[in-house]
Design an enzyme around this catalytic site. Structure first.
Site: not given
Ligand code: NAD
Ligand code: DAU
Length: 358
Positions: A132-134, A158, A162
């Protein structure tokens, strides 16, 4: 074949669905099925012999070793993680266990398997870690976007977990020569996104006539990428990326949270106006409620995605305008999926995260 982990979740399931429409190469999908893992996402693959689902934990090195020996994949793509920042604030332990300890056990199992391959197989093998970019921390408004050489400054449990996993992946390349690739991507949105995250939460709440909780002043900035563009970037890095390298992936779509919520409301006003749900207002914008901020909230993320474009020729296909419209329509067309997701445990999470916010 390839082995993916965490592909019952949001990005992983989109990845497997896309992969199997474009390739006959089978996928073994190892997923623990936490609250975020949902086999409904993969329902269309039920009778597809090229999708082999295995219920298990990436921290179970014996299970992973068995799968690797049995199926002999040419690559592993690691999506498995605890992924929600707010949950990591309420309870970091699962994040440490899966994102750090789990990735370590996965790397160990993969290293043992890879060591036993022939030299040709070894050279062709890839371990792609989805990050992730975080991990780079927070940017000031005028700072340049994150490049791959930006210092790591994770600010939440989190992102710290990562970051730790990224370091382990890097070390396995440097020390053991494991051919790893790491991708650091910005915020994804699209189909099958669990409604604890901003965009799907806003869509689901709006259509139910519930408040749209905006943290703090809503001026935090994220870069947004349509999930299928993230999937195409991962395929591209897997195919052409150079082992040991890191690739940033982003959509060139920086937007403040409040602007995102406004856009979502405006599209829903057009596609499914409040009156069609018997709601007593003319625009979903009237549901916007400012609530207590997230502790340690990162102010701005922005991704410089020039390296992947320059070296591998990848660019996103969707603009935010096209991607968000597809996303809103997907949620309107998939109410059964939404209703299944809004189960008892989801309601407990909403209570925990939002009732204490004023
Ligand atoms: P998600 O939370 O939707 O899905 C995570 C999946 O991993 C689920 O299916 C869960 O059951 C599985 N899981 C959790 N713990 C596990 C374990 N110990 N063993 C096997 N499976 C397990 O997450 P996502 O949003 O699909 O993100 C996927 C990946 O991409 C993550 O590594 C996250 O850090 C990264 N990522 C997410 C975003 C985003 O915006 N969602 C952006 C950048 C990177
Ligand atoms: O940047 C990549 C990341 O993006 C991934 O690594 C994470 O897995 C993914 O969850 C996401 O993280 P964020 O914290 O940016 O996403 P989230 O959707 O939780 O929140 C996006 C923005 O919106 C953040 O600034 C918090 C704000 N927010 C979020 C929620 C859930 C609100 O204002 N209200 C809300 O109820």
């Amino acid at each position: 074949m390839i082995l993916t982990t965490g592909s019952a979740g949001f990005i992983g399931s989109n990845f497997v669905l896309d992969w199997l429409t474009q390739s006959d190469e089978a996928v073994i999908n190892l997923d623990k099925l936490t609250y975020a893992g949902n086999l409904d996402n993969l329902a269309t693959l039920k009778s597809n012999p090229n999708h082999i689902f295995v219920h298990g934990d990436i921290g179970d090195a014996a299970l992973t070793a068995k799968l690797l020996t049995q199926y002999r994949p040419r690559a592993v793509v690691n999506f498995a993680a605890e992924s929600h920042v707010d949950r990591s604030i309420h309870g970091p332990e699962d994040f440490i266990q899966t994102n750090i300890v789990g990735t370590f056990h996965l790397l160990e199992a993969v290293r043992a398997y890879w060591s036993g391959l022939t030299n040709t197989e070894k050279a062709a093998f890839r371990f792609l870690h989805v990050s992730t970019d975080e991990v780079y921390g927070s940017l000031d408004r005028d700072e340049p976007a994150f490049t791959e050489t930006r210092r790591y400054e994770p600010n939440s449990p989190y992102s710290a977990s990562k970051a730790a996993s990224d370091h382990l992946v890097r070390a396995y390349h440097h020390t053991y020569g494991l051919p790893v690739l790491t991708t650091n991507c910005s915020n994804n949105y699209g189909p099958y996104h669990f409604p604890e995250k901003l965009i799907p939460l806003m869509i689901v709440n709006a259509l139910a006539g519930k408040n749209l909780p905006v943290y703090g002043d809503g001026q935090q900035i994220r870069d947004w990428l349509y999930v299928k563009d993230h999937c195409s970037a991962i395929r591209c890095v897997l195919q052409n990326g150079k082992p040991g390298e890191v690739y940033n992936i982003g959509g060139w779509n920086e937007k403040a949270n409040l602007d995102i919520v406004h856009i979502v409301c405006d599209i829903l006003d057009e596609l499914s106006p409040p009156a069609t749900h018997h709601l007593p207002f003319s625009t979903y914008r009237s549901l916007i409620t400012f609530v207590t901020d997230r502790p340690g909230h990162d102010r701005r993320y922005a991704i410089d995605a020039r390296k992947i474009e320059r070296e591998l020729g990848w660019k996103p296909a969707e603009t935010f305008e096209t991607g968000i419209r597809k996303t809103a329509q997907w949620y309107l067309d998939n109410q059964a999926w939404v209703n299944n997701v809004l189960s008892g445990s989801y309601r407990q999470w909403v209570e925990k995260n939002y009732t204490e916010r004023t």
